[in-house]
Motif scaffolding. Structure first.
Motif, PDB file in Angstrom:
ATOM      1  N   THR A 124      28.136 -55.352 -89.793  1.00 28.54           N
ATOM      2  CA  THR A 124      28.256 -54.385 -88.536  1.00 28.54           C
ATOM      3  C   THR A 124      26.817 -54.527 -87.859  1.00 28.54           C
ATOM      4  O   THR A 124      26.768 -54.312 -86.617  1.00 28.54           O
ATOM      5  CB  THR A 124      28.690 -53.190 -89.221  1.00 28.54           C
ATOM      6  OG1 THR A 124      27.601 -52.504 -89.989  1.00 28.54           O
ATOM      7  CG2 THR A 124      29.900 -53.171 -89.473  1.00 28.54           C
ATOM      8  N   MET A 125      25.669 -54.382 -88.645  1.00 26.35           N
ATOM      9  CA  MET A 125      24.404 -54.595 -87.884  1.00 26.35           C
ATOM     10  C   MET A 125      24.439 -55.801 -87.147  1.00 26.35           C
ATOM     11  O   MET A 125      23.762 -55.844 -85.933  1.00 26.35           O
ATOM     12  CB  MET A 125      23.262 -54.400 -89.012  1.00 26.35           C
ATOM     13  CG  MET A 125      23.194 -52.819 -89.732  1.00 26.35           C
ATOM     14  SD  MET A 125      22.122 -52.771 -91.175  1.00 26.35           S
ATOM     15  CE  MET A 125      20.547 -53.179 -90.490  1.00 26.35           C
ATOM     16  N   GLN A 126      24.722 -56.767 -87.843  1.00 24.98           N
ATOM     17  CA  GLN A 126      24.298 -58.061 -87.183  1.00 24.98           C
ATOM     18  C   GLN A 126      25.125 -57.906 -85.501  1.00 24.98           C
ATOM     19  O   GLN A 126      24.693 -58.600 -84.562  1.00 24.98           O
ATOM     20  CB  GLN A 126      25.291 -59.139 -87.954  1.00 24.98           C
ATOM     21  CG  GLN A 126      24.835 -60.751 -87.410  1.00 24.98           C
ATOM     22  CD  GLN A 126      25.382 -61.537 -88.377  1.00 24.98           C
ATOM     23  OE1 GLN A 126      26.724 -61.999 -88.180  1.00 24.98           O
ATOM     24  NE2 GLN A 126      24.838 -62.083 -89.063  1.00 24.98           N
ATOM     25  N   GLY A 127      26.467 -57.658 -85.730  1.00 27.12           N
ATOM     26  CA  GLY A 127      27.218 -57.686 -84.575  1.00 27.12           C
ATOM     27  C   GLY A 127      26.631 -56.511 -83.382  1.00 27.12           C
ATOM     28  O   GLY A 127      26.664 -56.710 -82.495  1.00 27.12           O
ATOM     29  N   ALA A 128      26.219 -55.457 -83.912  1.00 23.71           N
ATOM     30  CA  ALA A 128      25.559 -54.378 -82.968  1.00 23.71           C
ATOM     31  C   ALA A 128      24.356 -54.675 -82.579  1.00 23.71           C
ATOM     32  O   ALA A 128      24.292 -54.597 -81.180  1.00 23.71           O
ATOM     33  CB  ALA A 128      25.566 -52.959 -83.780  1.00 23.71           C
ATOM     34  N   VAL A 129      23.448 -55.366 -83.193  1.00 21.99           N
ATOM     35  CA  VAL A 129      22.318 -55.731 -82.902  1.00 21.99           C
ATOM     36  C   VAL A 129      22.371 -56.865 -81.768  1.00 21.99           C
ATOM     37  O   VAL A 129      21.676 -56.869 -80.566  1.00 21.99           O
ATOM     38  CB  VAL A 129      21.429 -56.082 -83.733  1.00 21.99           C
ATOM     39  CG1 VAL A 129      20.024 -57.015 -83.462  1.00 21.99           C
ATOM     40  CG2 VAL A 129      20.900 -54.852 -84.466  1.00 21.99           C
ATOM     41  N   ALA A 130      23.394 -57.743 -82.083  1.00 15.48           N
ATOM     42  CA  ALA A 130      23.547 -59.088 -81.093  1.00 15.48           C
ATOM     43  C   ALA A 130      24.211 -58.263 -79.842  1.00 15.48           C
ATOM     44  O   ALA A 130      23.646 -58.757 -78.689  1.00 15.48           O
ATOM     45  CB  ALA A 130      24.604 -59.788 -81.703  1.00 15.48           C
ATOM     46  N   ASP A 131      24.797 -57.459 -79.558  1.00  9.97           N
ATOM     47  CA  ASP A 131      25.514 -56.605 -78.520  1.00  9.97           C
ATOM     48  C   ASP A 131      24.264 -55.882 -77.936  1.00  9.97           C
ATOM     49  O   ASP A 131      24.044 -56.240 -76.582  1.00  9.97           O
ATOM     50  CB  ASP A 131      26.389 -55.645 -78.713  1.00  9.97           C
ATOM     51  CG  ASP A 131      26.894 -54.602 -77.456  1.00  9.97           C
ATOM     52  OD1 ASP A 131      27.485 -55.342 -76.559  1.00  9.97           O
ATOM     53  OD2 ASP A 131      26.500 -53.646 -77.337  1.00  9.97           O
ATOM     54  N   MET A 132      23.357 -55.264 -78.457  1.00  9.92           N
ATOM     55  CA  MET A 132      22.262 -54.715 -77.910  1.00  9.92           C
ATOM     56  C   MET A 132      21.386 -55.628 -77.286  1.00  9.92           C
ATOM     57  O   MET A 132      20.823 -55.413 -76.161  1.00  9.92           O
ATOM     58  CB  MET A 132      21.516 -53.870 -78.915  1.00  9.92           C
ATOM     59  CG  MET A 132      22.335 -52.586 -79.291  1.00  9.92           C
ATOM     60  SD  MET A 132      21.796 -52.123 -80.814  1.00  9.92           S
ATOM     61  CE  MET A 132      22.862 -50.899 -81.482  1.00  9.92           C
ATOM     62  N   ARG A 133      21.003 -56.752 -77.934  1.00  9.56           N
ATOM     63  CA  ARG A 133      20.220 -57.836 -77.573  1.00  9.56           C
ATOM     64  C   ARG A 133      20.778 -58.279 -76.232  1.00  9.56           C
ATOM     65  O   ARG A 133      19.915 -58.828 -75.225  1.00  9.56           O
ATOM     66  CB  ARG A 133      19.668 -58.893 -78.572  1.00  9.56           C
ATOM     67  CG  ARG A 133      18.740 -58.193 -79.556  1.00  9.56           C
ATOM     68  CD  ARG A 133      18.491 -59.257 -80.602  1.00  9.56           C
ATOM     69  NE  ARG A 133      17.533 -60.263 -79.814  1.00  9.56           N
ATOM     70  CZ  ARG A 133      17.063 -61.561 -80.239  1.00  9.56           C
ATOM     71  NH1 ARG A 133      17.307 -61.613 -81.553  1.00  9.56           N
ATOM     72  NH2 ARG A 133      16.213 -62.272 -79.505  1.00  9.56           N
TER      73      ARG A 133
END
Length: 266
Positions: free
Chosen positions: A128-137
């Protein structure tokens, strides 16, 4: 209400009950415009959505959504992130509150039980962190993540061997990700919660420890502050750490408990 999360969108795993639900409600009260919760039970999700929508009623355009998923299954954590982005257009904040808490010692824990804890308490937050950070970046936007860890990551009880191992791993991951993405202005912190009064804890005490119906009163009487941790109080701390009011803080693993690791009476 201070509007700490004014116009923010959140994803909360484990948000259909207990601490996760308290966090989702607190976020709604603090001005979030969109809250997505993840859980396995459609019935629990419907009841949770009613409470969250009531909490967010003062925010124009507020939306709450439930994602029914068994996060232990491959791809479900990633789907939860993707559906949140599709629903709200972005993820501003992520809370990993879902997890396994069943018992096992070093000697009696099976490979399957260990894998269950590692999956729910470490792999799912990782994804979930991987996906959320990717969206933020991808959006070039700042964001915040809060992982619910545990005081047990300091060592824990003998019957919490797989739980302790997985939560200690999550603490390390929290710091690693916080360091890796500090210049993306994505702040990632963890909260080590202690013994907390939730319906899930009641079930745990009765299932694994043969607790009587009055277990909570007895447990609270023995605590320094005369009570166990309260979900609404923890939720307020989570909202603060997700908000701009927590400033530049990142990579912090905060002990949220009334007992002090490493301190002794004698």
């Amino acid at each position: 209400m201070q509007q700490l999360l004014n116009q923010k969108t959140l994803l909360v795993t484990g948000g259909t009950q207990g601490l996760g639900l308290a966090i989702a409600e607190a976020a709604a009260r603090e001005g979030a415009v969109g809250v997505a919760i993840v859980g396995r039970s459609a019935a629990k999700a419907e009841a949770a959505l009613a409470a969250i929508r009531a909490a967010g009623a003062a925010t124009p355009g507020f939306e709450a959504a439930a994602i029914i998923a068994d996060l232990s299954e491959p791809g479900e954590a990633e789907r939860a992130v993707a559906e949140t982005v599709a629903r709200f257009g972005r993820i501003d904040s992520l809370v990993n509150a879902a997890g396994a808490t069943s018992r096992g010692t070093l000697l009696d824990t099976s490979r399957e039980l260990l894998q269950e804890h590692l999956t729910l308490n470490l792999v799912v937050p990782f994804m979930t962190m991987q996906g959320a950070v990717a969206d933020m970046r991808d959006r070039g936007a700042p964001g915040t993540i809060l992982n619910i860890i545990s005081m047990s990551m300091h060592g824990g009880q003998p019957y919490l061997a797989p739980y302790t191992a997985s939560k200690a791993g999550l603490a390390g991951l929290t710091k690693n990700a916080a360091f890796a993405h500090r210049f993306d202005r994505i702040r990632i912190n963890g909260l080590n919660i202690g013994w907390t009064a939730t319906p899930g804890e009641t079930a745990t005490q009765k299932t694994f420890h043969g607790a009587a119906d009055d277990w909570l009163a007895a447990a609270e009487a023995a605590q320094p502050m005369g009570k166990l941790g309260q979900p609404d109080e923890i939720a307020d701390a989570v909202v603060f750490l997700l908000s701009d009011r927590s400033g530049v803080v990142t990579g912090s693993i905060i002990d949220w408990d009334q007992n002090v690791p490493g301190a002794y009476d004698q």
